[in-house]
Design a protein around this motif. Structure first.
Motif, short mmCIF file in Angstrom:
data_model
loop_
_atom_site.label_atom_id
_atom_site.label_comp_id
_atom_site.label_asym_id
_atom_site.label_seq_id
_atom_site.Cartn_x
_atom_site.Cartn_y
_atom_site.Cartn_z
N ASP A 169 -14.66 8.30 -5.72
CA ASP A 169 -14.62 7.26 -4.68
C ASP A 169 -14.57 6.06 -5.40
O ASP A 169 -15.55 5.87 -6.12
CB ASP A 169 -15.78 6.99 -3.81
CG ASP A 169 -15.95 5.89 -2.83
OD1 ASP A 169 -14.97 5.07 -3.00
OD2 ASP A 169 -16.58 5.93 -1.80
N ARG B 41 0.90 3.95 -2.93
CA ARG B 41 0.40 5.45 -2.53
C ARG B 41 1.36 6.24 -3.11
O ARG B 41 1.18 7.34 -3.58
CB ARG B 41 0.48 5.43 -1.13
CG ARG B 41 -1.03 5.62 -0.37
CD ARG B 41 -1.12 6.20 0.98
NE ARG B 41 0.08 5.46 1.82
CZ ARG B 41 -0.31 4.48 2.60
NH1 ARG B 41 -1.47 4.11 2.59
NH2 ARG B 41 0.55 4.29 3.58
N THR C 264 -8.66 4.51 -2.59
CA THR C 264 -8.86 5.45 -1.59
C THR C 264 -9.76 6.60 -2.13
O THR C 264 -9.42 7.02 -3.56
CB THR C 264 -7.34 6.12 -1.25
OG1 THR C 264 -6.51 4.87 -0.99
CG2 THR C 264 -7.50 6.80 0.00
N ARG D 113 0.86 -1.11 0.20
CA ARG D 113 0.07 0.06 -0.04
C ARG D 113 0.76 1.27 -0.04
O ARG D 113 0.71 2.04 -0.73
CB ARG D 113 -1.02 0.14 1.09
CG ARG D 113 -2.28 -0.87 0.89
CD ARG D 113 -3.20 -0.86 2.22
NE ARG D 113 -2.68 -0.56 3.46
CZ ARG D 113 -2.59 -1.83 4.13
NH1 ARG D 113 -3.16 -2.95 3.61
NH2 ARG D 113 -2.32 -1.92 5.33
#
Ligand code: CA
Length: 233
Positions: free
Chosen positions: A139, A120, A129, A116
């Protein structure tokens, strides 16, 4: 959401990693050596590679070095997996261009957390996210987009395009870059296609008064910005 290539010759470890990745919603491709890994990368550029150091034939370290030397794979996120614990080995792995380094045995929780973190940093559009830029909110898990509280209805391509632009805001992306990152790098379509979908995206954002956030940068490409210039009328 993201495509992860697992390069690991020990079947039990590869399978354990694959199960956990799939459970977390990733698409997994497995390779048992450098040759298979290269073929998989040539086929579809993954969002991230978990690369075992000790492989039969060419080592994971040599493969990581090769990828870093080529334009297409230079930015490919790589986490090296290894049974080696020597500090000099870690340094060699990071010097070869690995984004992170995990020593076996590792906990799957730690592996997932590191994946993750790397995603990111290097491929935020592959995560689920919620993203907000200015008045726009997207979303990925519910596939809902709202601008100033107004629901925005988007087709799948416009959704992916907006997701990419929102996770890389204020930067100019050429049509070729957008084709690579939004459509997939082995899809051969005309750059004009990008213009068509940008037009549709702007039309969809119109009712939410967010269309001007998608800027055309003459001779360069497109940019999503919150610094919208006031437009008369
Ligand atoms: Ca191995």
């Amino acid at each position: 959401m993201s495509r992860v290539l697992v390069v690991e010759d020990e079947a039990a470890i590869a399978e354990l990693i694959a199960i956990n990745l799939r459970h977390a919603g990733h698409t997994v491709t497995l390779a048992v050596d450098a040759e298979q890994a290269q073929a998989a990368v040539d086929d579809v550029l993954p969002d991230l590679v978990l690369l075992d150091w000790m492989l039969p034939g060419q080592s994971g370290l040599a493969l990581a070095k090769r990828w870093r030397a080529q334009a297409r794979t230079r930015e490919l996120p790589v986490i090296m997996l290894t049974a080696r614990v020597e500090e000099s080995d870690k340094i060699a792995g990071l010097d070869a261009g690995a984004d992170d380094y995990l020593t076996k045995p590792f906990s799957t929780n730690e592996l997932m957390a590191r994946i993750r973190a790397v995603l990111r940093r290097k491929a935020p559009e592959s995560l689920d996210t919620v993203v907000s830029v200015g008045m726009l909110q997207l979303d990925p898990s519910t596939r809902r987009v709202a601008g100033q509280g107004v629901d925005v209805k988007l087709g799948p391509t416009e959704f992916r395009l907006l997701h990419f632009l929102m996770t890389h805001p204020e930067r100019v992306h050429s049509r070729a870059q957008l084709l690579d990152r939004v459509w997939g790098d082995h899809v051969f379509i005309e750059e004009r296609t990008v213009d068509v979908h940008v037009k549709r995206l702007r039309e969809a954002l119109g009712p939410a008064h967010c269309a001007q956030m998608i800027e055309t940068v003459r001779g360069a490409g497109y940019r999503l910005t919150q610094q919208v210039q006031a437009v008369a009328g």
